[in-house]
Design an enzyme around this catalytic site. Structure first.
Site, PDB file in Angstrom:
ATOM      1  N   CYS A 115     -10.923  -4.183 -19.459  1.00 39.33           N
ATOM      2  CA  CYS A 115     -12.101  -4.076 -20.334  1.00 39.33           C
ATOM      3  C   CYS A 115     -11.670  -4.008 -21.801  1.00 39.33           C
ATOM      4  CB  CYS A 115     -12.920  -2.827 -19.982  1.00 39.33           C
ATOM      5  SG  CYS A 115     -13.444  -2.754 -18.245  1.00 39.33           S
ATOM      6  N   CYS A 124     -10.588   1.396 -18.437  1.00 36.23           N
ATOM      7  CA  CYS A 124     -10.150   0.137 -17.812  1.00 36.23           C
ATOM      8  C   CYS A 124      -9.389  -0.763 -18.794  1.00 36.23           C
ATOM      9  CB  CYS A 124     -11.384  -0.575 -17.249  1.00 36.23           C
ATOM     10  SG  CYS A 124     -11.201  -2.340 -17.046  1.00 36.23           S
ATOM     11  N   CYS A 150       0.830  -1.218   0.000  1.00 38.90           N
ATOM     12  CA  CYS A 150       0.000   0.000   0.000  1.00 38.90           C
ATOM     13  C   CYS A 150       0.861   1.263   0.000  1.00 38.90           C
ATOM     14  CB  CYS A 150      -0.922  -0.050   1.226  1.00 38.90           C
ATOM     15  SG  CYS A 150      -1.514   1.549   1.775  1.00 38.90           S
ATOM     16  N   CYS A 207       0.467   3.534   3.031  1.00 43.69           N
ATOM     17  CA  CYS A 207       1.155   2.955   4.200  1.00 43.69           C
ATOM     18  C   CYS A 207       2.645   3.283   4.157  1.00 43.69           C
ATOM     19  CB  CYS A 207       0.960   1.438   4.242  1.00 43.69           C
ATOM     20  SG  CYS A 207      -0.766   0.901   4.276  1.00 43.69           S
TER      21      CYS A 207
END
Length: 482
Positions: free
Chosen positions: A395, A392, A47, A50
């Site tokens: 996609c 996307c 992350c 983080c």
């Protein structure tokens, strides 16, 4: 030379020592039970937020370890399989999530402070100290009350008794959301007449009437009073970061949400805001919360709701089930009338939808919100529907495969392959659960709805359709003739 070498050695040594405790499933309970106050960060190694927080958290832990009463910070890798139980126990939905654990872990509160080292230190010093600070002087009061924050002050003839105990219990419960203080002398407080002797709770706020008093000392009643009084009658949504906490509160509350978007610099802005506030005063206790947003700051909202700037000034009301009601190009004198029509159930829901295409003859049919009923639900056909986003990558990869599937069904009148741009059209939330893109759903001719979660190859998709499609009369007749 010597001093610089010495400094380097000291720095290296301090870097080597970690002040943030590392916890996992094996030592978590034992460690927490030994601390009256500890802050735990649940993180994931991948992350980005983080990684950004880590050095600030470590620096804060180093400073707080030298505090008169040391404050301990800890971290848990919630992505680690063996720690998933801890993540579930503390309802961790995203990273990083910080929790304040008190009384050996018996009380758990969300950390709602800053994410920089100095901000963390200042916030946790307050959180680890008394839940309510005593105001003994005008200076105490002025340093605590002011700025763009909510402060809840209890005025008491003495610091004992049921009213005082309940106030302190409330402060303990809500201390991560608000600042609390108590005093024996209301004359020390700013704003307004202060001859009150108490017991009274006075909530100071940077909007509306600036302060409000309350005398019911049942904890539940006090909590309701604080929560309701700390929301502006009309929340302001603009580029001022000081308004951000109130905007978050607005979107987190359970009411239906009425939002007026306009150009704050327009000639009509003042009269629109005035009439809107009048309406908010009238309907605020009827399950509606109110926000006014400047167009300049509201581009994300316009995109989310599928609105256009030439519709402003506009009011949009959103229910928790996703249903929306729209009044574009509203005039100040019509605000109250339209809200009454809405309350009386005379306003039709608004649906975000692209225009129905005039030509729709490609193998993969284009579905928009306004054509969803006709093409998918009322067609009596077996329909495979892709929910996609134009940006996307997955996609885009699926697009030629869907084309192949659609071409293979071109001679079958009972099967439709279709796609819907989920960023530009509302989706019925109770029917389809679209958490990411692409998402594929299949609706059989008889109305059975299934999500395709298998491989996204032509073969796998065709197998899925064939397995779940309904037999048509045409197919049955073909079998009989054989």
């Amino acid at each position: 030379m010597f001093s610089s070498s010495f400094t380097k050695i000291s720095a290296d040594e301090s870097e080597a020592k970690e002040f943030v405790l590392t916890l996992d499933h094996s030592n978590f309970s034992d460690t927490i039970s030994k601390h009256n106050f500890i802050v735990v960060e649940f993180y994931a190694p991948w992350c980005g937020h983080c990684k950004k927080l880590a050095p600030e958290f470590e620096k804060a832990a180093s400073i707080l370890s030298k505090h008169d009463s040391p404050v301990f910070l800890a971290k848990v890798d919630a992505n680690e399989e063996t720690n998933k139980g801890l993540a579930s126990e503390f309802d961790i939905k995203g990273f990083p999530t910080l929790k304040i654990l008190r009384n050996g872990g018996k009380t758990v509160q969300d950390y709602k402070g800053p994410r920089d080292a100095n901000g963390i230190v200042d916030y946790l010093k307050k959180q680890s100290g008394p839940a309510s600070a005593e105001i003994k002087s005008v200076d105490d009061a002025s340093s605590l009350i002011g700025g763009n924050k909510i402060v809840v002050v209890g005025v008491f003839p003495k610091f004992s008794g049921e009213e005082y105990d309940n106030f302190i219990a409330l402060a303990e419960k809500l201390r991560s959301d608000y600042e609390f203080a108590h005093t024996l002398d209301a004359k020390l407080l700013p704003r307004g007449e202060s001859s009150v002797t108490g017991p009274t709770v006075r909530l100071f706020k940077p909007f509306d009437e600036l302060f409000v008093d309350f005398q019911d000392f049942h904890v539940e009643a006090l909590e309701k009073f604080v929560e309701e009084s700390s929301v502006p009658i009309v929340t302001v949504y603009n580029n001022d970061p000081n308004n951000h906490p109130f905007v978050v509160k607005f979107f987190n509350n359970p009411n239906a949400k009425a939002m007026l978007f306009l150009n704050f610099n327009s000639e009509a802005a003042d009269s629109l805001k005035t009439k809107y506030r009048d309406a908010a005063e009238q309907y605020r206790n009827e399950g509606l919360s109110f926000l006014v947003g400047d167009i300049e700051a509201s581009q994300g909202a316009f995109q989310y709701f599928g609105l256009k700037e030439d519709q402003a000034p506009l009011i949009i009301i959103q229910h928790n089930d996703g249903q929306k009601f729209l009044k574009p190009n509203v005039e100040a004198d019509h605000i109250s009338t339209w809200l009454k029509e809405y309350k009386d159930g005379k306003v039709q829901p608004f649906k975000k939808s692209e225009s129905i295409p005039e030509v729709n003859n490609e193998p993969v049919k284009v579905v928009v919100s306004d054509s969803l009923q006709d093409i998918v639900f009322k067609s009596g056909k077996n329909v495979l529907l892709e929910f996609y986003a134009p940006w996307c990558g997955h996609c885009k990869k699926l697009a030629p495969i869907l084309d192949e599937v659609a071409v293979s069904y071109q001679s079958d009148p009972d099967v439709i392959i279709a796609k819907l741009d989920a960023t530009a059209n509302d989706i019925p939330s109770g029917t389809f659960d679209v958490q990411g893109y692409p998402t594929l759903y299949f609706k059989s001719a008889s109305g059975k709805i299934l999500q395709h979660e298998g491989d996204r190859t032509k073969e796998a998709i065709v197998d899925f359709i064939e397995k779940n499609r309904d037999k048509t009369t045409q197919q049955e007749q073909g079998k009989d003739e054989l």
